[in-house]
Structure formats: C-alpha cells, structure tokens
Write a protein that holds these residues in place. Structure first.
Motif, PDB file in Angstrom:
ATOM      1  N   ARG A   4      -6.922  -1.804  -5.814  1.00 29.51           N
ATOM      2  CA  ARG A   4      -6.926  -0.423  -6.309  1.00 29.51           C
ATOM      3  C   ARG A   4      -7.882   0.447  -5.492  1.00 29.51           C
ATOM      4  O   ARG A   4      -7.534   1.553  -5.063  1.00 29.51           O
ATOM      5  CB  ARG A   4      -7.331  -0.423  -7.796  1.00 29.51           C
ATOM      6  CG  ARG A   4      -7.251   0.940  -8.459  1.00 29.51           C
ATOM      7  CD  ARG A   4      -7.651   0.852  -9.936  1.00 29.51           C
ATOM      8  NE  ARG A   4      -8.951   0.223 -10.139  1.00 29.51           N
ATOM      9  CZ  ARG A   4     -10.118   0.849  -9.948  1.00 29.51           C
ATOM     10  NH1 ARG A   4     -10.140   2.103  -9.557  1.00 29.51           N
ATOM     11  NH2 ARG A   4     -11.261   0.208 -10.150  1.00 29.51           N
ATOM     12  N   TRP A  10      -6.565  -0.349   7.625  1.00 24.45           N
ATOM     13  CA  TRP A  10      -7.125  -0.337   6.260  1.00 24.45           C
ATOM     14  C   TRP A  10      -8.350  -1.230   6.111  1.00 24.45           C
ATOM     15  O   TRP A  10      -9.281  -0.901   5.378  1.00 24.45           O
ATOM     16  CB  TRP A  10      -6.044  -0.682   5.229  1.00 24.45           C
ATOM     17  CG  TRP A  10      -5.586  -2.118   5.218  1.00 24.45           C
ATOM     18  CD1 TRP A  10      -4.513  -2.637   5.850  1.00 24.45           C
ATOM     19  CD2 TRP A  10      -6.209  -3.216   4.532  1.00 24.45           C
ATOM     20  NE1 TRP A  10      -4.415  -3.980   5.613  1.00 24.45           N
ATOM     21  CE2 TRP A  10      -5.440  -4.358   4.800  1.00 24.45           C
ATOM     22  CE3 TRP A  10      -7.339  -3.344   3.702  1.00 24.45           C
ATOM     23  CZ2 TRP A  10      -5.771  -5.618   4.288  1.00 24.45           C
ATOM     24  CZ3 TRP A  10      -7.672  -4.597   3.190  1.00 24.45           C
ATOM     25  CH2 TRP A  10      -6.892  -5.711   3.480  1.00 24.45           C
ATOM     26  N   TYR A  25      -6.558  -8.832  -1.336  1.00 29.17           N
ATOM     27  CA  TYR A  25      -5.544  -7.766  -1.338  1.00 29.17           C
ATOM     28  C   TYR A  25      -4.161  -8.335  -1.646  1.00 29.17           C
ATOM     29  O   TYR A  25      -3.413  -7.795  -2.453  1.00 29.17           O
ATOM     30  CB  TYR A  25      -5.553  -7.018   0.004  1.00 29.17           C
ATOM     31  CG  TYR A  25      -4.794  -5.713  -0.058  1.00 29.17           C
ATOM     32  CD1 TYR A  25      -5.437  -4.522  -0.381  1.00 29.17           C
ATOM     33  CD2 TYR A  25      -3.414  -5.691   0.145  1.00 29.17           C
ATOM     34  CE1 TYR A  25      -4.725  -3.333  -0.477  1.00 29.17           C
ATOM     35  CE2 TYR A  25      -2.701  -4.510   0.051  1.00 29.17           C
ATOM     36  CZ  TYR A  25      -3.365  -3.331  -0.262  1.00 29.17           C
ATOM     37  OH  TYR A  25      -2.647  -2.161  -0.369  1.00 29.17           O
ATOM     38  N   ASP A  49       2.461   1.884  -3.293  1.00 33.24           N
ATOM     39  CA  ASP A  49       1.499   2.321  -4.306  1.00 33.24           C
ATOM     40  C   ASP A  49       1.071   3.778  -4.123  1.00 33.24           C
ATOM     41  O   ASP A  49       0.816   4.469  -5.103  1.00 33.24           O
ATOM     42  CB  ASP A  49       0.267   1.403  -4.266  1.00 33.24           C
ATOM     43  CG  ASP A  49      -0.684   1.687  -5.412  1.00 33.24           C
ATOM     44  OD1 ASP A  49      -0.229   1.648  -6.570  1.00 33.24           O
ATOM     45  OD2 ASP A  49      -1.867   1.973  -5.153  1.00 33.24           O
ATOM     46  N   ILE A  50       0.978   4.241  -2.884  1.00 32.53           N
ATOM     47  CA  ILE A  50       0.395   5.581  -2.670  1.00 32.53           C
ATOM     48  C   ILE A  50       1.433   6.659  -2.325  1.00 32.53           C
ATOM     49  O   ILE A  50       1.092   7.839  -2.293  1.00 32.53           O
ATOM     50  CB  ILE A  50      -0.721   5.564  -1.590  1.00 32.53           C
ATOM     51  CG1 ILE A  50      -0.158   5.239  -0.200  1.00 32.53           C
ATOM     52  CG2 ILE A  50      -1.824   4.586  -1.974  1.00 32.53           C
ATOM     53  CD1 ILE A  50      -1.217   5.291   0.913  1.00 32.53           C
ATOM     54  N   ALA A  58      -5.398   6.622   0.393  1.00 36.97           N
ATOM     55  CA  ALA A  58      -4.750   7.869  -0.072  1.00 36.97           C
ATOM     56  C   ALA A  58      -5.678   9.063   0.142  1.00 36.97           C
ATOM     57  O   ALA A  58      -5.247  10.130   0.594  1.00 36.97           O
ATOM     58  CB  ALA A  58      -4.372   7.737  -1.543  1.00 36.97           C
ATOM     59  N   MET A 115       0.840  -1.203   0.000  1.00 40.31           N
ATOM     60  CA  MET A 115       0.000   0.000   0.000  1.00 40.31           C
ATOM     61  C   MET A 115       0.879   1.258   0.000  1.00 40.31           C
ATOM     62  O   MET A 115       0.662   2.196  -0.779  1.00 40.31           O
ATOM     63  CB  MET A 115      -0.864  -0.040   1.265  1.00 40.31           C
ATOM     64  CG  MET A 115      -1.892   1.031   1.394  1.00 40.31           C
ATOM     65  SD  MET A 115      -2.785   0.738   2.948  1.00 40.31           S
ATOM     66  CE  MET A 115      -3.682  -0.756   2.556  1.00 40.31           C
ATOM     67  N   ASN A 150      -6.533   1.131  -1.894  1.00 38.28           N
ATOM     68  CA  ASN A 150      -5.433   2.099  -1.895  1.00 38.28           C
ATOM     69  C   ASN A 150      -5.943   3.510  -2.175  1.00 38.28           C
ATOM     70  O   ASN A 150      -5.477   4.479  -1.554  1.00 38.28           O
ATOM     71  CB  ASN A 150      -4.366   1.688  -2.908  1.00 38.28           C
ATOM     72  CG  ASN A 150      -3.652   0.416  -2.490  1.00 38.28           C
ATOM     73  OD1 ASN A 150      -3.876  -0.098  -1.401  1.00 38.28           O
ATOM     74  ND2 ASN A 150      -2.818  -0.110  -3.364  1.00 38.28           N
ATOM     75  N   ASP A 151      -6.887   3.624  -3.097  1.00 37.78           N
ATOM     76  CA  ASP A 151      -7.480   4.946  -3.375  1.00 37.78           C
ATOM     77  C   ASP A 151      -8.132   5.504  -2.119  1.00 37.78           C
ATOM     78  O   ASP A 151      -8.017   6.691  -1.820  1.00 37.78           O
ATOM     79  CB  ASP A 151      -8.532   4.846  -4.493  1.00 37.78           C
ATOM     80  CG  ASP A 151      -7.892   4.630  -5.863  1.00 37.78           C
ATOM     81  OD1 ASP A 151      -6.653   4.723  -5.977  1.00 37.78           O
ATOM     82  OD2 ASP A 151      -8.646   4.352  -6.819  1.00 37.78           O
TER      83      ASP A 151
END
Ligand SMILES: [Zn+2]
Length: 279
Positions: A255, A169, A195, A82-83, A262, A79, A258-259
């Motif tokens: 996805r 999360w 995940y 990715d962010i 963020a 995570m 993670n969005d």
C-alpha cells in the motif's frame, strides 16, 4: 422555420443511426482501463478527450529467490492496476521480457540484448505518443532495463513532444523499505518478496528459502564482478534485506509503495502542467 429545422435534424439522425447510437452508448467511465481489453471505438472516445495518461509496466523474466521468475513483471502490473483509477489512466500491456544477462543462466530466464530492447521499447513509447497520450508513465520492475528506458524516453519525449516518466519503484521506495523492515532491501530481498506476497501469497515459497541463498550485491564499488551472478537474492547492503515473509508487513509495504508511486506521478504531471509543457 423552427418546425422545419427540427424536422431537418430528425431526418439527419434517422439517416445516420451511427450518430445516435454512438452518442447514446458513450460511456461515462471506461468499461476497462486495460488497453488489451478496450476496442478501438471506445479508445477513440477516451483518448485524448477524456484520458491523458497511460501506464506501461515493464520488467523481466529471471530468478528471484523464492518468489516468481516473473516478479519484475507482476509487481508493476499489480501497481498499475492499483493506481490507474486515481491517476485516471489507461494501462498498456506489460513488456514481460527485458535485459538480464547476469541471471540468464538460472532456469526459466529469458534475456534479450540491449541492441534489441532499446529500439523495441522506443517504438512502443513512440506509438503510445502517436495515440495522443500526453503522459506516458513507465512503471519499471527491473534495474537492467533502466538505462535503456531512460535513453528511449529522452528521444521519444523530445521527438514526439510528449511527457514521459520512468519510475524505478524499488529505489523510489527506499525510505519506505527502511521504515517498514527497519533495514535496507535487495533483489528478491525483503522488499520485492513482501510486495509480491501482498497479492500472490500462494506463489511465495518460504519452505524453499535458506539464508545462504542471499549474498551482498555483486560488484561493491567495482571490487569484483561475477557472471552468472552467484545468487538470486542480492542484498543492497551486507547483512540487511533478508526476506521475513511477514504477511502484515507485506500488505503495509504494498500500500505504501503504491501510494508513493501515485504521488510521484501526480506531482510530476502537475509540474509539467504548471510549466505548460507539451499541453
Ligand atoms: Zn526483481
């Protein structure tokens, strides 16, 4: 006069090659976002002048159905990777050991005591604050750490005048789990399995899975409590959250989670800024 002044600067620069070389080599973007890989000189150029935020992944090593024992570490580390770009953040090395007494009996687990974990994590948060990060974002992968993380974050934020956010999360993504899978999740259930499957499919083992491996989360409303925990797949709700190993859903879930994380981080920092806290 003008000639003398410019000669003077040239002499200073010639006498101090370090000044010239450091200004020539100052990177526009970090060579890496990982604190493990950054050297102290580049770090000094980045923090606090250019980068205000650090992500600290934390987790645990414990049995997780048919996905890796390190799931609670691997998930927040992936995570963070990715962010970090969209948050313009650095990434601290993950804290791979946590507090997991209930699953300690399962092969490969490592559990440390609350008495050891609380001060350990508190000193790491304090040290990140001493490095002049303004925002310390703890990406937590393990529920057994949460209360200790919250307590440490509260003490360090107030003592060091730094802003700390602890993100769990799997709870933050509760509605995403229900939207993607049409039902609730579980420890090592559809949500965590998906995940991990999104970026480590080779370490997910459906061939080892049976539905028998899953039980409803222990201690529903305090009615019973088993140690060791009687299974490693612990459904948040009875009858829901069994892994389905669908690769398309896994990618979609990764996805969307993670969005969401963020978005929470950016919104929280924006609100801290608006309130003018610890700027
Ligand atoms: Zn987990």
């Amino acid at each position: 006069m003008k000639k003398t002044a410019s000669f003077g600067w040239a002499a200073v620069i010639a006498a101090c090659p370090l000044i010239l070389s450091s200004s020539q080599s100052a990177p526009k973007v970090p060579t890496t976002r990982e604190m493990n890989l950054l050297g102290w000189q580049e770090f000094a150029e980045l923090v606090p002048a250019k980068i205000a935020t650090v992500l600290l992944p934390v987790g645990s090593l414990e049995a997780h159905g048919v996905i890796p024992n390190g799931t609670d570490n691997l998930a927040p580390a992936a995570m963070a990777a990715d962010i970090a770009g969209r948050l313009d953040a650095l990434i601290a090395p993950p804290l791979n050991f946590g507090v997991t007494p209930g699953l300690k009996a399962y092969p490969g687990a490592v559990s440390i005591s609350e008495a050891a974990y609380g001060p350990f994590v508190e000193e790491i948060l304090a040290s990140l604050a001493d490095n002049r990060f303004r925002n310390v974002i703890v990406l937590n992968g393990h529920g057994g750490n949460t209360a200790l993380l919250n307590a440490a974050a509260t003490r360090v934020a107030n003592a060091k005048r730094v802003r700390i956010l602890v993100v769990n999360w799997w709870t933050l993504a509760d509605d995403i789990t229900k939207a993607v899978f049409g039902q609730n999740g579980g420890h090592a259930g559809n949500n965590e399995t998906a995940y991990i499957q999104a970026f480590l499919p080779e370490h997910v083992h459906p061939e080892r899975y049976t539905k028998e491996m899953a039980v409803p989360n222990p201690s529903p409303a305090g009615s019973y409590f088993a140690v060791p925990t009687q299974a490693t797949i612990l459904l948040y709700e009875k009858g829901q959250g069994y892994p389905d190993f669908d690769p398309a859903k896994a990618k979609d879930y990764f996805r969307k989670v993670n969005d969401r994380v963020a978005e929470l981080v950016l919104d929280t920092i924006r609100r801290w800024d608006l309130a003018g806290l610890y700027r």
